[in-house]
Scaffold this active site. Sequence first.
Site, PDB file in Angstrom:
ATOM      1  N   CYS A 383       0.967  -1.175  -0.056  1.00  0.00           N
ATOM      2  CA  CYS A 383       0.082   0.094  -0.076  1.00  0.00           C
ATOM      3  C   CYS A 383       0.935   1.206  -0.113  1.00  0.00           C
ATOM      4  O   CYS A 383       1.506   1.568  -1.067  1.00  0.00           O
ATOM      5  CB  CYS A 383      -0.874  -0.073   1.145  1.00  0.00           C
ATOM      6  SG  CYS A 383      -2.494   1.050   0.794  1.00  0.00           S
ATOM      7  N   HIS A 509      -3.572  -5.283   0.424  1.00  0.00           N
ATOM      8  CA  HIS A 509      -3.091  -5.611   1.625  1.00  0.00           C
ATOM      9  C   HIS A 509      -3.055  -7.298   1.614  1.00  0.00           C
ATOM     10  O   HIS A 509      -4.026  -7.718   2.094  1.00  0.00           O
ATOM     11  CB  HIS A 509      -3.630  -5.083   2.785  1.00  0.00           C
ATOM     12  CG  HIS A 509      -3.620  -3.715   3.018  1.00  0.00           C
ATOM     13  ND1 HIS A 509      -2.609  -3.139   3.981  1.00  0.00           N
ATOM     14  CD2 HIS A 509      -4.258  -2.536   2.570  1.00  0.00           C
ATOM     15  CE1 HIS A 509      -2.698  -1.850   3.720  1.00  0.00           C
ATOM     16  NE2 HIS A 509      -3.835  -1.540   3.045  1.00  0.00           N
ATOM     17  N   GLU A 511      -1.464  -8.963   3.517  1.00  0.00           N
ATOM     18  CA  GLU A 511      -1.566  -9.735   4.800  1.00  0.00           C
ATOM     19  C   GLU A 511      -3.017  -9.942   5.471  1.00  0.00           C
ATOM     20  O   GLU A 511      -3.168 -10.705   6.440  1.00  0.00           O
ATOM     21  CB  GLU A 511      -0.713  -8.734   5.902  1.00  0.00           C
ATOM     22  CG  GLU A 511      -1.579  -7.370   6.150  1.00  0.00           C
ATOM     23  CD  GLU A 511      -1.332  -6.216   5.142  1.00  0.00           C
ATOM     24  OE1 GLU A 511      -0.990  -6.543   3.843  1.00  0.00           O
ATOM     25  OE2 GLU A 511      -1.490  -5.193   5.382  1.00  0.00           O
TER      26      GLU A 511
END
Length: 533
Positions: A383, A509, A511
């Site tokens: 990001c 993202h 994650e």
Amino acid sequence: MADTKYIFVTGGVVSSLGKGILSASLGKLLQSRGFKVTIQKFDPYINIDPGTLNPYEHGECYVCSDGHEADLDLGHYERFLNVPTTKANNFTTGRIYQNVIQKERHGDYLGKTVQVIPHITDEIKRCVRSIASKNKFDIVITEIGGTVGDIESLPFIESVRQLKWELGKNCFCIHLAYLPYLSTTKELKTKPVQHSVKQLQELGVQPDALVLRTEHPINQDIRKKVALFCNVAEEAVVECIDAPSIYEVPLFMQREGLDRIVLEKLGLPTDTFSDMEPWKQFLDKLKKATKPVRIGLVGKYAELSDAYKSIIESLNHAAVYNDRKLELELIHSQYITETNVNQKLAGLDGVVVAPGFGSRGIDGKIISLKYTRENNIPTLGICLGMQCMVIEFARNVLGYPEANSTEMDPSTPKNVIDIMEDQKNISDYGGTMRLGNYECRLDKTSRAYKAYGKEKIQERHRHRFEFNDKFRAEFESAGMKCTGTNPETNLVEMIEMPELKWYIGCQFHPEYNSTVLKPNPLFLDFIKVCSQA
Ligand code: GLN
């Protein structure tokens, strides 16, 4: 269809005991027996959601598949259960009040005086029950944030009391409390636990099981004493000792028989097979992985690992699957300079440049990226991390020293990162970013395509700014390729430098999409390359 069962988890004595991990662990055990489980969390603060909270206050803001900005515990729920969460899994006091006030304005209460009891508590109860009915879950675990005794959690505890009354045998309450250890006398003290259970009882809630968070093993005497003074069956006094990894907690709880106790009380079969084999295999790999992979995480909250919880866990998952032990270094971007960057990043196998908002620490991120690009160190920019990759490249390769994101410099003539068209007229901060799942189409010749093994992927987002398409051709001809784009809007989702070992930035993202049994492909590939160093 059988009745849905409801489990409530409250916390006592101190905060940060790991109610989230306990809820996720129990959820995992019940799921491993074939039940359809979901976990939700109620947070007693007035913010509508944690999206506007500074990470120093509350750690990472997790993003659900539907774009809801959520408490970081939802990350644990997903990492353990491997089931996506949505806004139905996380409520704050603010949102409960917002719902009630909207209904009041709409005239739904037909002239009644709107009060905490019954209107707020009814709304809380509705949010507990509605998640089960919509998705047909067998078991709903509801974690009540905060500590018993807090003024702000009273309406939630009162709702638990009412639900326990209404649901009868379909409800189970677990209280997680801290058992302090006095090192001078070498004893575990039960009094604070007793007091916290008393407080819960005064509010009308009798816990069915007590989970004692402790740094030392508890003996039978302690179990007996706590059982007697807290009205809980002796076998339902469960030890939760500090674990070397959070992923061990489900097995600890299984050994203590927590899942069996819960099932018995809820009238569910206890002789079902619990398939924890894949989970155990992961733990086995985790324990066997001794060869290190050294990763530096460059961000402005380096003193606060909770701010990067999902990134750290994703790196952990990827390391385990690559038979490596993650050695993570959190590096404060604010203190990285041209002169110390080589020391700060010395000896690392790979670098992750973290997401974020605002200017603090930006220079350090850009300096780090110049260093990893010039020294061919595997790098993942997430990001804002990707946006910094773009800015760095524009400044040092394209030769535009004034290149910037309009987030940092609204009047930059080289706005290589700029605000998205549909964000331009938004003035509210909460819930107004580009949030949640969006599709990304990968260029078939890219490393990202190789990592994901498919052309179309979906990842979660949380941003306002984007790569400025105007500069695309210039970047591409100088060696930074746009390898992932949104098929509908053409927004650039990924960039990479093919001539480097591994230099990839993603606007999304990854994650938020990495679980114990399903690690994220991008992190897996990144760690794979870092492990070859
Ligand atoms: N601040 C940047 C934006 O809004 C990046 C956000 C992030 O890193 N999550 O686009």
